[in-house]
Design a protein around this motif. Structure first.
Motif, PDB file in Angstrom:
ATOM      1  N   UNK A 292      19.864 -20.404  51.906  1.00 18.09           N
ATOM      2  CA  UNK A 292      20.031 -19.342  50.908  1.00 18.09           C
ATOM      3  C   UNK A 292      19.044 -19.527  49.758  1.00 18.09           C
ATOM      4  N   UNK A 293      18.904 -20.745  49.281  1.00 16.24           N
ATOM      5  CA  UNK A 293      17.973 -21.004  48.181  1.00 16.24           C
ATOM      6  C   UNK A 293      16.534 -20.711  48.600  1.00 16.24           C
ATOM      7  N   UNK A 294      16.217 -20.997  49.846  1.00 15.40           N
ATOM      8  CA  UNK A 294      14.876 -20.692  50.350  1.00 15.40           C
ATOM      9  C   UNK A 294      14.633 -19.183  50.342  1.00 15.40           C
ATOM     10  N   UNK A 295      15.643 -18.429  50.750  1.00 15.27           N
ATOM     11  CA  UNK A 295      15.510 -16.976  50.760  1.00 15.27           C
ATOM     12  C   UNK A 295      15.442 -16.419  49.335  1.00 15.27           C
ATOM     13  N   UNK A 296      16.264 -16.948  48.441  1.00 13.20           N
ATOM     14  CA  UNK A 296      16.240 -16.477  47.058  1.00 13.20           C
ATOM     15  C   UNK A 296      14.894 -16.780  46.403  1.00 13.20           C
TER      16      UNK A 296
ATOM     17  N   UNK B 171      17.258 -10.485  42.945  1.00 12.55           N
ATOM     18  CA  UNK B 171      18.229  -9.410  42.753  1.00 12.55           C
ATOM     19  C   UNK B 171      18.413  -8.749  44.110  1.00 12.55           C
ATOM     20  N   UNK B 172      19.648  -8.765  44.608  1.00  9.25           N
ATOM     21  CA  UNK B 172      19.900  -8.192  45.928  1.00  9.25           C
ATOM     22  C   UNK B 172      19.530  -6.719  45.988  1.00  9.25           C
ATOM     23  N   UNK B 173      19.589  -6.033  44.847  1.00  7.88           N
ATOM     24  CA  UNK B 173      19.249  -4.613  44.831  1.00  7.88           C
ATOM     25  C   UNK B 173      17.771  -4.374  45.109  1.00  7.88           C
ATOM     26  N   UNK B 174      16.944  -5.395  44.937  1.00 10.54           N
ATOM     27  CA  UNK B 174      15.503  -5.254  45.163  1.00 10.54           C
ATOM     28  C   UNK B 174      15.112  -5.511  46.618  1.00 10.54           C
TER      29      UNK B 174
ATOM     30  N   UNK C 138      24.290 -12.644  55.934  1.00 12.22           N
ATOM     31  CA  UNK C 138      25.485 -13.001  55.174  1.00 12.22           C
ATOM     32  C   UNK C 138      25.545 -12.290  53.823  1.00 12.22           C
ATOM     33  N   UNK C 139      24.407 -12.015  53.217  1.00 12.40           N
ATOM     34  CA  UNK C 139      24.418 -11.275  51.953  1.00 12.40           C
ATOM     35  C   UNK C 139      24.925  -9.851  52.148  1.00 12.40           C
ATOM     36  N   UNK C 140      24.760  -9.317  53.345  1.00  8.44           N
ATOM     37  CA  UNK C 140      25.353  -8.012  53.648  1.00  8.44           C
ATOM     38  C   UNK C 140      26.832  -8.173  53.997  1.00  8.44           C
ATOM     39  N   UNK C 141      27.143  -9.160  54.802  1.00  5.83           N
ATOM     40  CA  UNK C 141      28.520  -9.378  55.260  1.00  5.83           C
ATOM     41  C   UNK C 141      29.451  -9.737  54.109  1.00  5.83           C
ATOM     42  N   UNK C 142      28.974 -10.529  53.158  1.00  6.87           N
ATOM     43  CA  UNK C 142      29.804 -11.017  52.056  1.00  6.87           C
ATOM     44  C   UNK C 142      29.563 -10.261  50.757  1.00  6.87           C
ATOM     45  N   UNK C 143      28.951  -9.092  50.826  1.00 14.33           N
ATOM     46  CA  UNK C 143      28.538  -8.368  49.618  1.00 14.33           C
ATOM     47  C   UNK C 143      29.697  -8.111  48.663  1.00 14.33           C
ATOM     48  N   UNK C 144      30.871  -7.794  49.180  1.00 17.98           N
ATOM     49  CA  UNK C 144      31.989  -7.449  48.293  1.00 17.98           C
ATOM     50  C   UNK C 144      32.581  -8.659  47.585  1.00 17.98           C
ATOM     51  N   UNK C 145      32.138  -9.849  47.964  1.00 13.60           N
ATOM     52  CA  UNK C 145      32.625 -11.062  47.305  1.00 13.60           C
ATOM     53  C   UNK C 145      31.601 -11.621  46.317  1.00 13.60           C
TER      54      UNK C 145
ATOM     55  N   UNK D 235      27.163  -9.980  41.685  1.00 12.33           N
ATOM     56  CA  UNK D 235      25.930  -9.203  41.538  1.00 12.33           C
ATOM     57  C   UNK D 235      25.581  -8.423  42.802  1.00 12.33           C
ATOM     58  N   UNK D 236      26.513  -8.376  43.733  1.00 10.64           N
ATOM     59  CA  UNK D 236      26.324  -7.569  44.924  1.00 10.64           C
ATOM     60  C   UNK D 236      25.448  -8.233  45.970  1.00 10.64           C
TER      61      UNK D 236
END
Length: 292
Positions: A108-112, A123-126, A158-165, A168-169
């Motif tokens: 996750x940190x690598x992706x961020x 920012x996930x919105x980007x 996982x950022x899509x699967x867990x978005x509601x948790x 910052x979306x």
């Protein structure tokens, strides 16, 4: 939870309370004190109470968020790992194994970091599909197996699967239109049909007949033997305490025999009559041949 284990967050979670127990949905080791369990507000989580693999490396027994400087990224990472560990969702993905939490945080940190370098901040919105394709291309350029590429793509799914948790979306679209990430990474698919050679009919027929024979003929005797064994074990456990160790006379004789073999005597009173004649009785006992 200790004061040294908590870093003051500049952005509170809208989903979790700082006092939420990280391992709230998992089986704990026997004797674990729930008061000592890590909380969401901690920046170092101890996962050892739910890791039953005795050979697991100590490095995998904790997960550390203190190195994540950006408050948004730190909060997202904590909510991401917490949700993946505990939330049961109606899909086939399943929950994250505690031993895999450290690796999940690393990917996750690598992706961020990739998003931050491309967009200036995480920012996930980007994030859009073009950005995911660029990340996929970057991973495929590395000298790693397709399975490793697929593992690096997990944060997107996982950022899509867990978005509601996530406060910052997460991703509001399905990455790669729902194509499994390992297939996107180039991993070969596995055939769904069982390719094991069929057991010959004479063999399976004989096994089936004997299986039915156990049910129809031998089951009564097996159950009766089980009941008899249970009753014997209960009777053995309920026997008098002294019977487990033998009689006093027998234990005394064994002790005297061990001392005689070792060439040692027995401490006795110089005046046997002061003990009611016990010493004389022991010395004259035929079982010990008078050797005391």
């Amino acid at each position: 939870m200790t004061a040294t284990n908590r870093v003051k967050a500049t952005i509170p979670s809208a989903i979790r309370s700082p006092s939420d127990i990280v391992l709230c949905s998992m089986k704990l080791k026997e004797g674990t004190d729930r008061k000592t369990l890590s909380r969401f507000g901690d920046d170092v989580w101890d996962l050892d109470p739910v890791i039953f693999h005795v050979t697991a490396r100590n490095a995998f027994r904790t997960i550390d968020f203190t190195d994540i400087v950006c408050p948004v990224e730190r909060l997202t990472a904590k909510e991401y790992i917490f949700a993946w560990l505990n939330e049961r969702l109606p899909d086939r993905t399943g929950r994250l194994r505690p031993l895999s939490a450290r690796a999940a945080l690393a990917t996750l940190r690598q992706f961020m970091a990739f998003v931050r370098e491309r967009e200036g901040r995480f920012d996930a919105a980007l994030i859009d599909q073009d950005l995911l394709d660029a990340y996929l291309a970057l991973q495929k350029k590395r000298s790693v197996l397709p399975t490793r590429v697929g593992a690096c793509l997990r944060p997107a799914a996982q950022l899509h699967r867990l978005a509601r948790f996530l406060t910052h979306g997460g991703l509001d679209f399905v990455p790669w239109n729902g194509t499994p990430i390992f297939k996107v990474a180039g991993c070969g698919g596995r055939p769904y049909e069982n390719m094991t050679p069929r057991i010959p009919e004479p063999v399976i027929g004989g096994l089936l007949r004997w299986s039915l024979r156990y049910v129809e003929l031998f089951s009564t005797d097996i159950l009766a033997a089980r009941d008899e064994l249970d009753s014997l074990e209960v009777a053995y456990a309920a026997r008098p305490r002294y019977a487990r160790r033998g009689s006093v006379e027998g234990r005394l004789a064994d002790w005297i025999e061990r001392r005689r073999q070792a060439g040692r005597g027995i401490p006795v009173w110089n005046e046997p009559e002061r003990m009611g004649g016990i010493c004389d009785a022991i010395a004259l006992d035929q079982r010990l041949d008078g050797h005391v």
